[in-house]
Design a protein around this motif. Structure first.
Motif, PDB file in Angstrom:
ATOM      1  N   GLU A   1       0.817  -1.217   0.000  1.00  0.00           N
ATOM      2  CA  GLU A   1       0.000   0.000   0.000  1.00  0.00           C
ATOM      3  C   GLU A   1       0.851   1.269   0.000  1.00  0.00           C
ATOM      4  O   GLU A   1       0.386   2.334  -0.403  1.00  0.00           O
TER       5      GLU A   1
ATOM      6  N   TRP B   1       3.250   2.086  -1.895  1.00  0.00           N
ATOM      7  CA  TRP B   1       3.534   2.580  -3.240  1.00  0.00           C
ATOM      8  C   TRP B   1       2.417   3.478  -3.746  1.00  0.00           C
ATOM      9  O   TRP B   1       2.669   4.469  -4.434  1.00  0.00           O
ATOM     10  N   LYS B   2       1.182   3.174  -3.388  1.00  0.00           N
ATOM     11  CA  LYS B   2       0.052   4.047  -3.761  1.00  0.00           C
ATOM     12  C   LYS B   2       0.209   5.398  -3.069  1.00  0.00           C
ATOM     13  O   LYS B   2       0.020   6.445  -3.685  1.00  0.00           O
TER      14      LYS B   2
ATOM     15  N   PHE C   1       3.037   6.752  -2.065  1.00  0.00           N
ATOM     16  CA  PHE C   1       4.160   7.430  -2.719  1.00  0.00           C
ATOM     17  C   PHE C   1       3.717   8.090  -4.028  1.00  0.00           C
ATOM     18  O   PHE C   1       4.115   9.207  -4.324  1.00  0.00           O
ATOM     19  N   GLN C   2       2.906   7.384  -4.815  1.00  0.00           N
ATOM     20  CA  GLN C   2       2.434   7.933  -6.085  1.00  0.00           C
ATOM     21  C   GLN C   2       1.628   9.211  -5.862  1.00  0.00           C
ATOM     22  O   GLN C   2       1.648  10.118  -6.679  1.00  0.00           O
ATOM     23  N   GLU C   3       0.938   9.283  -4.742  1.00  0.00           N
ATOM     24  CA  GLU C   3       0.124  10.457  -4.445  1.00  0.00           C
ATOM     25  C   GLU C   3       0.955  11.622  -3.912  1.00  0.00           C
ATOM     26  O   GLU C   3       0.724  12.762  -4.278  1.00  0.00           O
TER      27      GLU C   3
ATOM     28  N   LEU D   1       4.595  12.013  -3.728  1.00  0.00           N
ATOM     29  CA  LEU D   1       5.880  12.408  -4.294  1.00  0.00           C
ATOM     30  C   LEU D   1       5.791  13.573  -5.277  1.00  0.00           C
ATOM     31  O   LEU D   1       6.628  14.479  -5.221  1.00  0.00           O
ATOM     32  N   PRO D   2       4.800  13.617  -6.164  1.00  0.00           N
ATOM     33  CA  PRO D   2       4.713  14.792  -7.056  1.00  0.00           C
ATOM     34  C   PRO D   2       4.529  16.106  -6.288  1.00  0.00           C
ATOM     35  O   PRO D   2       5.008  17.148  -6.706  1.00  0.00           O
ATOM     36  N   LYS D   3       3.878  16.056  -5.147  1.00  0.00           N
ATOM     37  CA  LYS D   3       3.663  17.260  -4.337  1.00  0.00           C
ATOM     38  C   LYS D   3       4.938  17.684  -3.618  1.00  0.00           C
ATOM     39  O   LYS D   3       5.051  18.826  -3.173  1.00  0.00           O
TER      40      LYS D   3
END
Length: 93
Positions: A8, A10-11, A13-15, A17-19
Motif C-alpha cells: 500500500e 507505493w500508492k 508514494f504515487q500520491e 511524491l509529485p507534491k
C-alpha cells in the motif's frame, strides 16, 4: 514479516511524491551540493540524480562527493569547498 514495506505504501508514494517535487530546479543563483557517500539519511543515488537534474536545468552548480562521510559529517568537511565557492560568487557580483 510484519516489519517490511507493505504494498500500500507505493500508492501513497504515487500520491505524495509529485507534491514534494521542486517547482523548478532552474534558479537564478548558483548552488553548491555536497554529498557524503556514506549518507544513510538521504540516499546517495537520489542526491546524485538531484545534482544531475540541477545541472541539466541550467542552474550553475558545483557538486562534491565526500568519500566515507555520512550526512552530518559532510556539512563541516564540505566547508573547505563551499566557502571558496561562495567567496568566488560574491566577488563576481
Amino acid at each position: 514479516l510484519n516489519n517490511s514495506i507493505k504494498p500500500e505504501i507505493w500508492k501513497l508514494f504515487q500520491e505524495i511524491l509529485p507534491k514534494m517535487a521542486y517547482p523548478t530546479l532552474n534558479i537564478m543563483h548558483p548552488v553548491f551540493i555536497g554529498i557524503g557517500d556514506n549518507d544513510i539519511n538521504v540516499p546517495v543515488l537520489m542526491q546524485r540524480y538531484f545534482a544531475e537534474d540541477v545541472d541539466i536545468s541550467g542552474t550553475i552548480s558545483e557538486v562534491h562527493i565526500y568519500p566515507r562521510l555520512d550526512h552530518s559529517a559532510t556539512l563541516n568537511y564540505s566547508l573547505r569547498d563551499s566557502v571558496p565557492f561562495v567567496q568566488h560568487i560574491m566577488r563576481a557580483i
